[in-house]
Motif scaffolding. Structure first.
Motif, PDB file in Angstrom:
ATOM      1  N   MET A  90       0.821  -1.405   0.020  1.00 32.88           N
ATOM      2  CA  MET A  90      -0.184   0.102   0.141  1.00 32.88           C
ATOM      3  C   MET A  90       0.927   1.374   0.069  1.00 32.88           C
ATOM      4  SD  MET A  90      -3.432  -0.779   1.799  1.00 32.88           S
ATOM      5  CE  MET A  90      -4.535  -2.377   1.390  1.00 32.88           C
ATOM      6  N   GLN A  91       1.792   1.377  -0.994  1.00 32.95           N
ATOM      7  CA  GLN A  91       2.599   2.535  -1.218  1.00 32.95           C
ATOM      8  C   GLN A  91       2.007   3.776  -1.129  1.00 32.95           C
ATOM      9  OE1 GLN A  91       4.519   1.345  -4.652  1.00 32.95           O
ATOM     10  NE2 GLN A  91       5.168  -0.646  -3.907  1.00 32.95           N
ATOM     11  N   MET A  92       0.857   3.727  -1.633  1.00 36.02           N
ATOM     12  CA  MET A  92       0.226   5.358  -1.724  1.00 36.02           C
ATOM     13  C   MET A  92      -0.203   5.848  -0.429  1.00 36.02           C
ATOM     14  SD  MET A  92       0.356   5.887  -4.756  1.00 36.02           S
ATOM     15  CE  MET A  92      -0.570   7.661  -4.699  1.00 36.02           C
ATOM     16  N   LEU A  93      -0.269   5.108   0.562  1.00 36.32           N
ATOM     17  CA  LEU A  93      -0.447   5.534   1.868  1.00 36.32           C
ATOM     18  C   LEU A  93       0.841   6.626   2.394  1.00 36.32           C
ATOM     19  CD1 LEU A  93      -1.969   2.633   3.961  1.00 36.32           C
ATOM     20  CD2 LEU A  93      -2.984   4.236   2.416  1.00 36.32           C
ATOM     21  N   ASP A  94       2.013   6.079   1.613  1.00 39.07           N
ATOM     22  CA  ASP A  94       3.051   7.185   2.074  1.00 39.07           C
ATOM     23  C   ASP A  94       2.857   8.669   1.458  1.00 39.07           C
ATOM     24  OD1 ASP A  94       4.422   5.076   3.348  1.00 39.07           O
ATOM     25  OD2 ASP A  94       5.140   4.329   1.461  1.00 39.07           O
ATOM     26  N   GLU A  95       2.152   8.647   0.383  1.00 36.35           N
ATOM     27  CA  GLU A  95       1.903   9.869  -0.170  1.00 36.35           C
ATOM     28  C   GLU A  95       0.759  10.794   0.417  1.00 36.35           C
ATOM     29  OE1 GLU A  95       3.496  10.686  -3.342  1.00 36.35           O
ATOM     30  OE2 GLU A  95       4.482   8.801  -3.136  1.00 36.35           O
ATOM     31  N   LEU A  96       0.058  10.432   1.337  1.00 31.63           N
ATOM     32  CA  LEU A  96      -0.908  10.762   2.087  1.00 31.63           C
ATOM     33  C   LEU A  96      -0.517  12.006   3.334  1.00 31.63           C
ATOM     34  CD1 LEU A  96      -3.670   8.346   2.233  1.00 31.63           C
ATOM     35  CD2 LEU A  96      -3.258  10.175   0.512  1.00 31.63           C
ATOM     36  N   LYS A  97      -0.890  12.990   3.381  1.00 27.28           N
ATOM     37  CA  LYS A  97      -0.517  13.773   4.419  1.00 27.28           C
ATOM     38  C   LYS A  97      -1.593  13.806   5.754  1.00 27.28           C
ATOM     39  CE  LYS A  97       2.329  16.798   1.465  1.00 27.28           C
ATOM     40  NZ  LYS A  97       1.451  17.458   0.267  1.00 27.28           N
ATOM     41  N   PHE A  98      -1.094  13.252   6.771  1.00 24.63           N
ATOM     42  CA  PHE A  98      -2.072  13.300   7.911  1.00 24.63           C
ATOM     43  C   PHE A  98      -1.646  14.414   8.872  1.00 24.63           C
ATOM     44  CE2 PHE A  98      -1.581   8.995   6.128  1.00 24.63           C
ATOM     45  CZ  PHE A  98      -2.642   8.477   6.379  1.00 24.63           C
ATOM     46  N   ASP A  99      -2.646  14.767   9.557  1.00 23.31           N
ATOM     47  CA  ASP A  99      -2.454  16.278  10.249  1.00 23.31           C
ATOM     48  C   ASP A  99      -1.710  15.805  11.600  1.00 23.31           C
ATOM     49  OD1 ASP A  99      -4.265  15.113  12.400  1.00 23.31           O
ATOM     50  OD2 ASP A  99      -5.954  16.434  11.554  1.00 23.31           O
ATOM     51  N   SER A 100      -1.639  16.778  12.754  1.00 28.19           N
ATOM     52  CA  SER A 100      -0.652  16.762  13.633  1.00 28.19           C
ATOM     53  C   SER A 100      -1.402  15.565  14.657  1.00 28.19           C
ATOM     54  CB  SER A 100      -0.818  17.994  14.417  1.00 28.19           C
ATOM     55  OG  SER A 100      -2.137  18.640  14.951  1.00 28.19           O
ATOM     56  N   ASN A 101      -2.624  15.223  14.562  1.00 25.73           N
ATOM     57  CA  ASN A 101      -3.230  14.216  15.342  1.00 25.73           C
ATOM     58  C   ASN A 101      -3.318  12.970  14.291  1.00 25.73           C
ATOM     59  OD1 ASN A 101      -4.008  15.546  17.413  1.00 25.73           O
ATOM     60  ND2 ASN A 101      -5.811  16.521  15.955  1.00 25.73           N
ATOM     61  N   GLY A 102      -2.333  12.856  13.305  1.00 26.24           N
ATOM     62  CA  GLY A 102      -2.280  11.582  12.539  1.00 26.24           C
ATOM     63  C   GLY A 102      -3.481  11.296  11.867  1.00 26.24           C
TER      64      GLY A 102
END
Lengths: 127, 127
Positions: free
Chosen positions: A1-13
């Motif tokens: 699931m390499q695309m998960l590395d592209e996503l930007k999660f906020d300061s709470n993840g």
């Protein structure tokens, strides 16, 4: 699931996920996912949020039966918002409407009217 | 604008606003508004965000001409998310697509493909 590395999660993840009806493009609700919730959503094909209020994973429909089966998952130019098209069983909203966005504000901002469709009785579904 | 008192803004004073195409129900983008941005949006009939990166009000399309004219403004059951239907001029996305959600993740999560339509050349519009 390499695309998960592209996503930007906020300061709470977390990343907000807009849920859209695959059939008619109505926006049904918005929820939040952490990385693991996105992974579970893709793997199971069933929308799974991270509940901020209950601090636990929340498979949408696990209590009500009103599940959301994933048809597509897109992300925006900033990679900080998801758009998930689903086949919605029953209603998305816990108060009984098909969509959580069942109230529309008047142009002058002074009042709101119900524009949504009630599709189930929450008292019967959640009791 | 009494309905603004019903809305729940987060700890930064913001509420997410999903922007949807009035014509075909496509989701175009998501932005953030503070209370004053919601007021300006209703009063002017033109979508106005609070830019988190630039820390200023941002009338969508003020640079590009790709404005968003409000047709309706709804809020969800928790009153912490807005859904605004608009007539979109040009494209909503600063990289030239009609919608910011122009990339779709494959079911196994390993790749993404372009599903959006490029409608303008950002180099020409923003230079």
């Amino acid at each position: 699931m390499q695309m998960l590395d592209e996503l930007k999660f906020d300061s709470n993840g977390l990343i907000p996920a807009i849920i859209q009806d695959y059939e008619n493009n109505d926006v049904l609700m918005m929820g939040y996912m952490n990385r693991e919730a996105v992974r579970r959503t893709l793997e199971s094909g069933r929308v799974t949020f991270w509940s901020r209020s209950r601090q636990k994973y929340w498979v949408k429909g696990e209590t009500s039966g009103h599940t959301q089966d994933v048809r597509s998952l897109a992300f925006d130019c900033d990679a900080d918002t998801l758009l998930i098209k689903v086949v919605q069983k029953g209603g998305a909203c816990h108060v009984g409407y098909r969509s959580c966005f069942f109230r529309e504000v008047s142009p002058n901002g002074n009042s709101a009217r119900i524009v949504g469709t009630k599709v189930f009785d929450p008292g019967a579904v959640y009791s």
